[in-house]
Design a protein around this motif. Structure first.
Motif, short mmCIF file in Angstrom:
data_model
loop_
_atom_site.label_atom_id
_atom_site.label_comp_id
_atom_site.label_asym_id
_atom_site.label_seq_id
_atom_site.Cartn_x
_atom_site.Cartn_y
_atom_site.Cartn_z
N SER A 48 7.64 73.69 69.40
CA SER A 48 7.22 75.10 69.28
C SER A 48 7.95 75.70 68.09
CB SER A 48 7.45 75.88 70.59
OG SER A 48 8.72 75.66 71.10
N SER A 55 10.06 78.28 68.03
CA SER A 55 11.44 78.75 68.28
C SER A 55 12.45 77.70 67.87
CB SER A 55 11.64 79.03 69.77
OG SER A 55 10.74 79.98 70.21
N GLY A 61 8.39 73.53 64.93
CA GLY A 61 7.24 73.56 64.03
C GLY A 61 6.06 74.25 64.69
N SER A 100 2.05 74.27 65.74
CA SER A 100 0.97 73.35 66.08
C SER A 100 -0.25 73.54 65.18
CB SER A 100 0.54 73.58 67.53
OG SER A 100 -0.05 74.85 67.66
N THR A 101 -0.27 74.65 64.44
CA THR A 101 -1.43 74.91 63.59
C THR A 101 -1.14 74.55 62.14
OG1 THR A 101 -0.74 77.19 63.31
CG2 THR A 101 -2.31 76.77 65.06
N LEU A 145 -0.52 75.69 75.03
CA LEU A 145 -0.55 76.80 74.08
C LEU A 145 -1.54 77.86 74.53
CD1 LEU A 145 -1.11 74.50 71.01
CD2 LEU A 145 0.97 75.87 71.35
N PRO A 175 -4.87 79.62 74.55
CA PRO A 175 -6.16 79.02 74.23
C PRO A 175 -6.70 79.39 72.85
CG PRO A 175 -6.15 79.85 76.46
CD PRO A 175 -4.86 80.29 75.85
N LEU A 232 -5.22 79.30 70.23
CA LEU A 232 -4.66 78.37 69.23
C LEU A 232 -5.31 76.99 69.27
CD1 LEU A 232 -0.83 79.17 69.59
CD2 LEU A 232 -2.36 79.82 67.72
N TYR A 233 -6.15 76.72 70.28
CA TYR A 233 -6.71 75.36 70.40
C TYR A 233 -7.48 74.93 69.15
CZ TYR A 233 -5.83 75.70 75.52
OH TYR A 233 -5.27 75.84 76.75
N GLU A 237 -5.36 72.42 78.05
CA GLU A 237 -5.18 73.23 79.26
C GLU A 237 -6.39 74.14 79.51
OE1 GLU A 237 -3.79 74.21 81.88
OE2 GLU A 237 -2.12 72.80 82.00
N PRO A 244 -7.72 77.96 80.23
CA PRO A 244 -9.18 77.93 80.22
C PRO A 244 -9.74 77.24 78.97
CG PRO A 244 -8.41 80.08 79.53
CD PRO A 244 -7.19 79.28 79.85
N ARG A 276 2.16 87.61 84.22
CA ARG A 276 1.05 87.12 83.38
C ARG A 276 -0.04 88.18 83.21
NH1 ARG A 276 -1.38 81.87 84.57
NH2 ARG A 276 -1.25 81.47 82.35
N1 LIG Z 1 1.95 79.08 82.91
C1 LIG Z 1 1.15 78.57 83.84
O1 LIG Z 1 1.48 78.54 85.04
C2 LIG Z 1 -0.19 78.02 83.47
C3 LIG Z 1 -1.03 77.55 84.48
C4 LIG Z 1 -2.26 77.00 84.14
C5 LIG Z 1 -2.64 76.95 82.82
N2 LIG Z 1 -1.81 77.44 81.84
C6 LIG Z 1 -2.25 77.36 80.45
O2 LIG Z 1 -1.24 76.70 79.71
C7 LIG Z 1 -1.19 77.24 78.39
C8 LIG Z 1 0.24 77.70 78.11
O3 LIG Z 1 0.58 78.71 79.03
P1 LIG Z 1 2.04 79.31 79.13
O4 LIG Z 1 2.04 80.19 80.33
O5 LIG Z 1 3.07 78.26 79.03
O6 LIG Z 1 2.08 80.22 77.82
P2 LIG Z 1 3.36 80.81 77.11
O7 LIG Z 1 4.46 81.01 78.09
O8 LIG Z 1 2.89 81.98 76.33
O9 LIG Z 1 3.82 79.65 76.12
C9 LIG Z 1 3.12 79.29 74.98
C10 LIG Z 1 4.14 78.69 74.03
O10 LIG Z 1 3.42 78.34 72.85
C11 LIG Z 1 4.34 78.44 71.79
N3 LIG Z 1 3.59 78.65 70.56
C12 LIG Z 1 2.92 79.75 70.16
N4 LIG Z 1 2.37 79.54 68.96
C13 LIG Z 1 2.69 78.28 68.61
C14 LIG Z 1 2.41 77.49 67.49
N5 LIG Z 1 1.65 77.93 66.49
N6 LIG Z 1 2.91 76.22 67.47
C15 LIG Z 1 3.66 75.74 68.48
N7 LIG Z 1 3.96 76.46 69.56
C16 LIG Z 1 3.48 77.71 69.62
C17 LIG Z 1 5.21 79.61 72.10
O11 LIG Z 1 6.53 79.32 71.65
P3 LIG Z 1 7.06 79.76 70.20
O12 LIG Z 1 6.86 81.21 70.10
O13 LIG Z 1 8.48 79.31 70.27
O14 LIG Z 1 6.27 78.97 69.22
C18 LIG Z 1 5.21 79.64 73.63
O15 LIG Z 1 6.43 79.21 74.14
C19 LIG Z 1 -2.22 78.36 78.35
O16 LIG Z 1 -3.42 77.84 77.86
C20 LIG Z 1 -2.41 78.72 79.81
O17 LIG Z 1 -3.69 79.24 80.07
C21 LIG Z 1 -0.60 77.98 82.14
#
Ligand SMILES: NC(=O)c1ccc[n+]([C@@H]2O[C@H](COP(=O)([O-])OP(=O)(O)OC[C@H]3O[C@@H](n4cnc5c(N)ncnc54)[C@H](OP(=O)(O)O)[C@@H]3O)[C@@H](O)[C@H]2O)c1
Length: 472
Positions: free
Chosen positions: A47, A49, A84, A86-87, A117, A119, A121-122, A147, A149, A223
């Protein structure tokens, strides 16, 4: 030539996020600790950070319960962090080179890229993975877990599938719906197709209707921002509930291969009756729990539904005219996911009026009381003939159910796509749900109802079942 000995690297994109901390990190640890993973398997969190390897491992350890130092050390030495985006193709290229070097020439270099990530960003992440050469399978397999949706409607899902197919084969793409990793959901297949006694009854001649409920006691918690954009139809109905419907309504597959199973699920999803806005308005209920608009991250004027119920029909010989009524909501009185198959009442009651006889009901409990219940009618001991409903019950023993993410991560690592969604299933599911999404947007129909947090949800949802039926 690719060596027989293989190394696998799981690359988690979005490693500082909630999903990695709460689910993926603990799942990988338990898989390793139970000896389920291939020996030569390591993990890289990615990620933007800044973390040292040590700091990243420490954050992962916080979410693993009661782990001994020696067990943890065995896991920690396989986990590292890469800062780094992902994009950014250059960044991914650097990562690709690092993994290749660590793998060396004596092993096949298998990789699983897990998109944990946002969605949005996918698409750019897939493009960057392709541009950096990370998806090239000449030195080993390259799988990408995406992941939910997957898309926000049929058209966006179709475009995302098109993009993914432009750089990968379908068998490299693992669209995850964690419900499919639950033992109790996988047990639906075993229950249906390893027991011969239900199959003759599993059709419109004997089944009155099917209820599928995924109810949550918690509200949106932290959320709110994500949920407010999504709502119950996109968050739950298009994925988890559609998959449960498919597993209940599908025909027996010819074999247990991933494609045989997914062919049947896709077929039944394609047979769910397409509806128009008028049908969707008349055959759905939407509601929002009181206080939702004050939750953190939620728009104070939000018209996002936190509860939804819809009535669907499957246009096949097996299911013609059998209602499938689906409901899901947040902030309800209890957490419970279950499927209830209600059989028709006896055509004639020789014990009194027909209404006295309770229908047989088969309930498959997904969570939290994992098991199967079959309701039948018995004579109450004593004089006369009093009838009472009794239940045959099976409960999975406490503690044997593995987390769904553990199972699905292992499947992705081993290359088994059986319990992941294929592109056609995703698109059919959106086609089913889109008219409800549109009707709910369009002029706000049906009316948005309210409900008390901790209640059973809006009473109006009962009306969808039809006369003489009630929610279980
Ligand atoms: N959380 C759940 O319980 C859950 C359940 C089912 C599905 N999902 C799905 O899982 C996915 C992630 O959910 P989440 O809750 O973990 O989201 P989140 O807490 O917002 O985490 C997303 C992470 O992506 C990183 N990120 C953002 N831009 C980036 C980039 N360009 N390159 C690399 N990393 C990047 C961010 O870290 P940095 O800012 O450090 O880059 C952040 O830590 C989503 O699609 C969500 O719908 C989540």
């Amino acid at each position: 030539m690719v060596s027989q000995a293989r190394k696998t690297t799981v690359v988690i994109l979005g490693a500082s996020g909630d999903l990695t901390q709460r689910k993926l990190g603990p799942a990988l640890f338990h898989l390793m600790n139970s000896g389920s993973l291939p020996d030569l398997c390591s993990f890289v969190g990615v990620s933007r950070s800044k973390f040292s390897d040590e700091a990243f491992r420490s954050t992962l350890r916080e979410s693993v319960d009661a782990v001994s130092d020696s067990d943890w050390a065995g896991f920690a030495e396989r986990a590292s962090y890469f800062q780094g985006s992902s994009t950014n193709a250059l960044s991914l290229k650097l990562l690709d080179q690092q993994i290749s070097e660590a793998c060396g020439d004596d092993f096949a270099d298998d990789r699983v890229y897990y998109l944990a990530l946002k969605p949005s960003l996918y698409p750019d992440t897939l493009l960057a993975l392709a541009e950096s050469g990370s998806l090239n399978e000449s030195l080993g397999s390259r799988r990408v877990v995406i992941e939910k949706p997957f898309g926000t409607d049929f058209e966006s899902a179709r475009k995302l599938n098109e993009l993914a197919h432009s750089m990968m084969n379908e068998d490299q793409i693992y669209r995850i719906d964690h419900y499919l990793g639950k033992d109790t959901v996988q047990n639906i297949l075993v229950f249906r197709f390893a027991n011969a006694i239900f199959e003759p009854l599993w059709n419109r001649n004997y089944i009155d209707h099917v209820q599928i409920s995924v109810l949550e006691d918690l509200g949106v918690e932290n959320r709110g921002t994500y949920y407010d954009d999504s709502g119950v139809l996109r968050d739950m109905m298009q994925n988890h509930l559609m998959q449960l419907l498919a597993l209940i309504a599908m025909e027996p597959p010819a074999s247990s291969t991933a494609d045989a199973l997914r062919d049947e699920k896709a077929k039944v999803l394609s047979a769910v009756r397409r509806v128009d806005d008028d049908y969707a308005t008349a055959n759905s209920v939407r509601a929002q729990y009181d206080g939702y608009v004050s939750e953190t991250g939620v728009d104070p004027d939000s018209s996002t539904a936190t509860y939804g119920a819809v009535k669907l029909f499957v246009d096949t010989w097996r299911w013609q005219d059998v209602p499938f009524v689906l409901r899901s909501g947040k902030a309800l009185s209890r957490k419970s996911s279950e499927i209830s198959i209600e059989f028709k009442r006896p055509p004639q009651s020789i014990f009194g009026v027909s209404g006295d006889v309770m229908p047989n009901r088969l309930t498959i409990s997904i969570q939290p009381d994992e098991g199967v219940h079959l309701q039948f009618v018995n004579k109450t001991p004593g004089a006369g003939t009093e009838l009472a409903a009794e239940t045959l019950e099976f409960h999975f023993p406490v503690g044997v159910i593995r987390d769904a993410y553990e199972r699905l991560l292992l499947d992705a690592i081993l290359g088994d796509a059986t319990h992941f969604n294929r592109s056609d299933e995703i698109e059919y599911s959106w086609r089913i749900i889109d008219p409800f999404i549109n009707a709910w947007l369009d002029g706000g129909t049906p009316k948005m109802l309210g409900y008390e947090p901790g209640s059973f949800g809006p009473m109006e949802a009962e009306g969808l079942l039809g006369e003489g039926r009630e929610w279980i």
